[in-house]
Design a protein around this motif. Structure first.
Motif, PDB file in Angstrom:
ATOM      1  N   GLN A 244      -1.579  -3.442 -11.442  1.00 31.26           N
ATOM      2  CA  GLN A 244      -1.393  -3.874 -10.261  1.00 31.26           C
ATOM      3  C   GLN A 244      -2.196  -3.300  -9.129  1.00 31.26           C
ATOM      4  OE1 GLN A 244      -0.795  -6.577 -11.228  1.00 31.26           O
ATOM      5  NE2 GLN A 244       0.742  -7.163  -9.836  1.00 31.26           N
ATOM      6  N   VAL A 245      -2.333  -1.895  -9.418  1.00 30.35           N
ATOM      7  CA  VAL A 245      -2.979  -1.055  -8.395  1.00 30.35           C
ATOM      8  C   VAL A 245      -4.597  -1.299  -8.551  1.00 30.35           C
ATOM      9  CG1 VAL A 245      -3.601   1.405  -7.773  1.00 30.35           C
ATOM     10  CG2 VAL A 245      -0.918   0.794  -8.299  1.00 30.35           C
ATOM     11  N   ILE A 246      -4.981  -1.299  -9.463  1.00 33.17           N
ATOM     12  CA  ILE A 246      -6.503  -1.397  -9.762  1.00 33.17           C
ATOM     13  C   ILE A 246      -6.690  -2.980  -9.551  1.00 33.17           C
ATOM     14  CG2 ILE A 246      -8.188  -1.481 -11.611  1.00 33.17           C
ATOM     15  CD1 ILE A 246      -6.395   0.475 -13.189  1.00 33.17           C
ATOM     16  N   THR A 247      -6.120  -3.832 -10.088  1.00 41.26           N
ATOM     17  CA  THR A 247      -6.745  -5.199  -9.531  1.00 41.26           C
ATOM     18  C   THR A 247      -6.451  -5.519  -8.095  1.00 41.26           C
ATOM     19  OG1 THR A 247      -4.381  -6.058 -10.370  1.00 41.26           O
ATOM     20  CG2 THR A 247      -6.441  -6.215 -11.909  1.00 41.26           C
ATOM     21  N   GLY A 248      -5.476  -4.710  -7.490  1.00 38.70           N
ATOM     22  CA  GLY A 248      -5.205  -4.988  -6.058  1.00 38.70           C
ATOM     23  C   GLY A 248      -6.220  -4.417  -5.337  1.00 38.70           C
ATOM     24  N   PHE A 249      -6.564  -3.363  -5.751  1.00 38.91           N
ATOM     25  CA  PHE A 249      -7.700  -2.648  -5.042  1.00 38.91           C
ATOM     26  C   PHE A 249      -9.019  -3.542  -5.227  1.00 38.91           C
ATOM     27  CE2 PHE A 249     -11.067   0.805  -4.810  1.00 38.91           C
ATOM     28  CZ  PHE A 249     -10.633   1.611  -3.707  1.00 38.91           C
ATOM     29  N   MET A 250      -9.266  -3.916  -6.389  1.00 37.57           N
ATOM     30  CA  MET A 250     -10.564  -4.639  -6.422  1.00 37.57           C
ATOM     31  C   MET A 250     -10.523  -5.942  -5.478  1.00 37.57           C
ATOM     32  SD  MET A 250     -10.866  -4.324 -10.505  1.00 37.57           S
ATOM     33  CE  MET A 250     -11.768  -5.555 -11.050  1.00 37.57           C
TER      34      MET A 250
ATOM     35  N   ILE B  77       0.828  -1.060   0.074  1.00 39.10           N
ATOM     36  CA  ILE B  77       0.004  -0.013   0.023  1.00 39.10           C
ATOM     37  C   ILE B  77       0.719   1.116   0.057  1.00 39.10           C
ATOM     38  CG2 ILE B  77      -0.389   0.616   2.535  1.00 39.10           C
ATOM     39  CD1 ILE B  77      -3.458  -0.120   1.662  1.00 39.10           C
ATOM     40  N   ARG B  78       2.028   1.238   0.611  1.00 40.79           N
ATOM     41  CA  ARG B  78       2.947   2.211   0.455  1.00 40.79           C
ATOM     42  C   ARG B  78       3.136   2.856  -0.945  1.00 40.79           C
ATOM     43  NH1 ARG B  78       8.436  -0.116   0.958  1.00 40.79           N
ATOM     44  NH2 ARG B  78       7.372  -1.784   0.087  1.00 40.79           N
ATOM     45  N   LYS B  79       3.079   1.948  -1.934  1.00 35.93           N
ATOM     46  CA  LYS B  79       3.230   2.352  -3.261  1.00 35.93           C
ATOM     47  C   LYS B  79       2.418   2.933  -4.062  1.00 35.93           C
ATOM     48  CE  LYS B  79       7.307  -0.749  -3.409  1.00 35.93           C
ATOM     49  NZ  LYS B  79       7.588  -2.163  -3.588  1.00 35.93           N
ATOM     50  N   PHE B  80       0.971   2.773  -3.431  1.00 34.46           N
ATOM     51  CA  PHE B  80      -0.049   3.387  -4.275  1.00 34.46           C
ATOM     52  C   PHE B  80       0.089   4.976  -4.227  1.00 34.46           C
ATOM     53  CE2 PHE B  80      -3.876   0.451  -3.818  1.00 34.46           C
ATOM     54  CZ  PHE B  80      -3.178  -0.725  -3.958  1.00 34.46           C
ATOM     55  N   PRO B  81      -0.418   5.351  -5.505  1.00 34.81           N
ATOM     56  CA  PRO B  81      -0.301   7.115  -5.550  1.00 34.81           C
ATOM     57  C   PRO B  81      -1.279   7.743  -4.532  1.00 34.81           C
ATOM     58  CG  PRO B  81      -1.516   5.990  -7.670  1.00 34.81           C
ATOM     59  CD  PRO B  81      -0.960   5.002  -6.644  1.00 34.81           C
ATOM     60  N   ALA B  82      -0.603   8.389  -3.673  1.00 34.17           N
ATOM     61  CA  ALA B  82      -1.341   8.398  -2.375  1.00 34.17           C
ATOM     62  C   ALA B  82      -2.209   9.883  -2.663  1.00 34.17           C
ATOM     63  CB  ALA B  82      -0.296   9.055  -1.249  1.00 34.17           C
ATOM     64  N   SER B  83      -2.360  10.732  -3.879  1.00 32.63           N
ATOM     65  CA  SER B  83      -2.993  11.833  -3.813  1.00 32.63           C
ATOM     66  C   SER B  83      -3.570  11.935  -5.432  1.00 32.63           C
ATOM     67  CB  SER B  83      -2.572  12.953  -3.475  1.00 32.63           C
ATOM     68  OG  SER B  83      -1.531  13.293  -4.079  1.00 32.63           O
ATOM     69  N   TYR B  84      -4.716  12.619  -5.642  1.00 33.23           N
ATOM     70  CA  TYR B  84      -4.983  12.648  -6.804  1.00 33.23           C
ATOM     71  C   TYR B  84      -4.099  13.508  -7.877  1.00 33.23           C
ATOM     72  CZ  TYR B  84      -8.004  13.957 -10.914  1.00 33.23           C
ATOM     73  OH  TYR B  84      -8.626  13.934 -12.166  1.00 33.23           O
ATOM     74  N   ARG B  85      -3.215  14.314  -7.181  1.00 34.10           N
ATOM     75  CA  ARG B  85      -2.205  15.047  -8.070  1.00 34.10           C
ATOM     76  C   ARG B  85      -1.207  14.089  -8.397  1.00 34.10           C
ATOM     77  NH1 ARG B  85       1.976  18.717  -7.291  1.00 34.10           N
ATOM     78  NH2 ARG B  85       2.175  17.855  -5.408  1.00 34.10           N
ATOM     79  N   LYS B  86      -0.631  13.305  -7.744  1.00 35.01           N
ATOM     80  CA  LYS B  86       0.432  12.210  -7.948  1.00 35.01           C
ATOM     81  C   LYS B  86      -0.320  11.333  -9.057  1.00 35.01           C
ATOM     82  CE  LYS B  86       3.004  11.889  -3.551  1.00 35.01           C
ATOM     83  NZ  LYS B  86       2.810  11.256  -2.346  1.00 35.01           N
ATOM     84  N   TYR B  87      -1.437  10.886  -8.737  1.00 33.85           N
ATOM     85  CA  TYR B  87      -2.118  10.055  -9.759  1.00 33.85           C
ATOM     86  C   TYR B  87      -2.066  10.755 -11.343  1.00 33.85           C
ATOM     87  CZ  TYR B  87      -5.883   7.822 -12.542  1.00 33.85           C
ATOM     88  OH  TYR B  87      -6.593   7.280 -13.265  1.00 33.85           O
ATOM     89  N   LYS B  88      -2.634  11.941 -11.137  1.00 35.38           N
ATOM     90  CA  LYS B  88      -2.319  12.756 -12.574  1.00 35.38           C
ATOM     91  C   LYS B  88      -0.932  12.724 -13.166  1.00 35.38           C
ATOM     92  CE  LYS B  88      -5.129  15.433 -14.125  1.00 35.38           C
ATOM     93  NZ  LYS B  88      -6.217  15.679 -15.160  1.00 35.38           N
TER      94      LYS B  88
END
Ligand code: HEM
Length: 243
Positions: free
Chosen positions: A116-122, A85-96
């Motif tokens: 990986q982020v999307i399937t991990g979240f699901m 979870i440390r490696k998920f983009p932590a904010s919308y700005r980072k995601y953009k």
């Protein structure tokens, strides 16, 4: 000169993430194959179930073994999430920034990271529900009981989402592990990367096909039988004492 202390925590967390990921990927490769025994016959799936319940070792079934297994997998699953979870983009700005980066560079490995982020979240939600049911109802597994769960208890749609996410997540994860730790890397890393990628796509296709076929078979059994009275599958060869 004073010895500067290096913080080894990020490297340790990285190792735990890789190790737990590897264990879970190997687990799921076995799981989907064992569970596809339904494609052979109801009897084959029944025998697989009682095998995991210890019948062939103890002469009786102990569903508690399933609870224990599911609890152990849950602990590994939670460790994997906590370190990933440390490696998920932590904010919308980072995601953009990430998205821009991905579209300008067309870097395939960065896009795989996003998978990986999307399937991990699901899986965060779907796998938790599944693991909890396996822990709390370990004696409710078998060709009829599983089909009833899939059709009558509406677990089919959840399994469909879980299947697609876990298959992509596991094999993209294994590909990334192989690249990261240089596993079986030949002299030419470009060639080995390409080989890893082809293997990854082949395994994804294979596991999706057997997973979807099994799900279809359980659904068919559930739709063509009425299990409202809790009817259990009766083996033709193994007579089980009712407790
Ligand atoms: C020890 C832990 C586990 C046990 C005992 C277990 C057992 C089972 C069983 C018996 C089924 C058949 C359907 C049913 O009876 O409800 C099933 C289906 C499924 N399980 Fe698990 N499971 C475990 C962990 C997991 C994990 C961690 C994942 C993924 C993260 C997973 C993914 C799936 C999927 C995707 C299906 C549907 C398969 C298909 O479409 O063919 N399971 N599991």
């Amino acid at each position: 000169m004073k010895n500067k202390k290096i913080d080894k925590t990020p490297a340790r967390l990285d190792f735990i993430q890789s190790a737990t990921g590897l264990i879970l990927a190997v687990f799921i490769m076995g799981h989907l194959l064992f569970e596809a025994s339904i494609l052979i016959s109801n009897e084959a799936m029944y025998k697989m179930t009682i095998f995991f319940e210890g019948y062939y070792f103890f002469g009786e079934t102990y569903p508690g073994i399933i609870t224990f297994l599911a609890a152990a997998v849950s602990v590994i699953f939670i460790l994997h999430i906590l370190t990933a979870i440390r490696k998920f983009p932590a904010s919308y700005r980072k995601y953009k920034i990430m998205r821009n980066h991905m579209s300008t560079m067309k870097h395939e490995d960065t896009s795989l990271w996003m998978v990986q982020v999307i399937t991990g979240f699901m899986m965060f939600f779907t796998a938790s529900v599944h693991l909890y049911i396996m822990m709390s109802q370990p004696s409710n597994i078998g060709p009829y009981a599983s089909s009833a769960r899939i059709v009558d208890e509406f677990m089919g749609p959840l399994y469909l989402v879980l299947l697609v996410s876990v298959v992509f997540h596991a094999f993209v994860g294994l590909y990334r592990l192989a690249v990261k730790w240089g596993f079986m890397e030949g002299k030419n890393s470009k060639v080995s990367r390409k080989r890893f990628k082809i293997t990854m796509y082949v395994l994804i296709a294979f596991y999706l096909i057997i997973g979807l076929a099994s799900l279809a078979k359980y659904t068919y059994i559930g739709m063509t039988h009425d299990f409202a009275d809790g009817e259990r599958y009766k083996s033709k060869t193994i007579i089980m004492e009712q407790h």
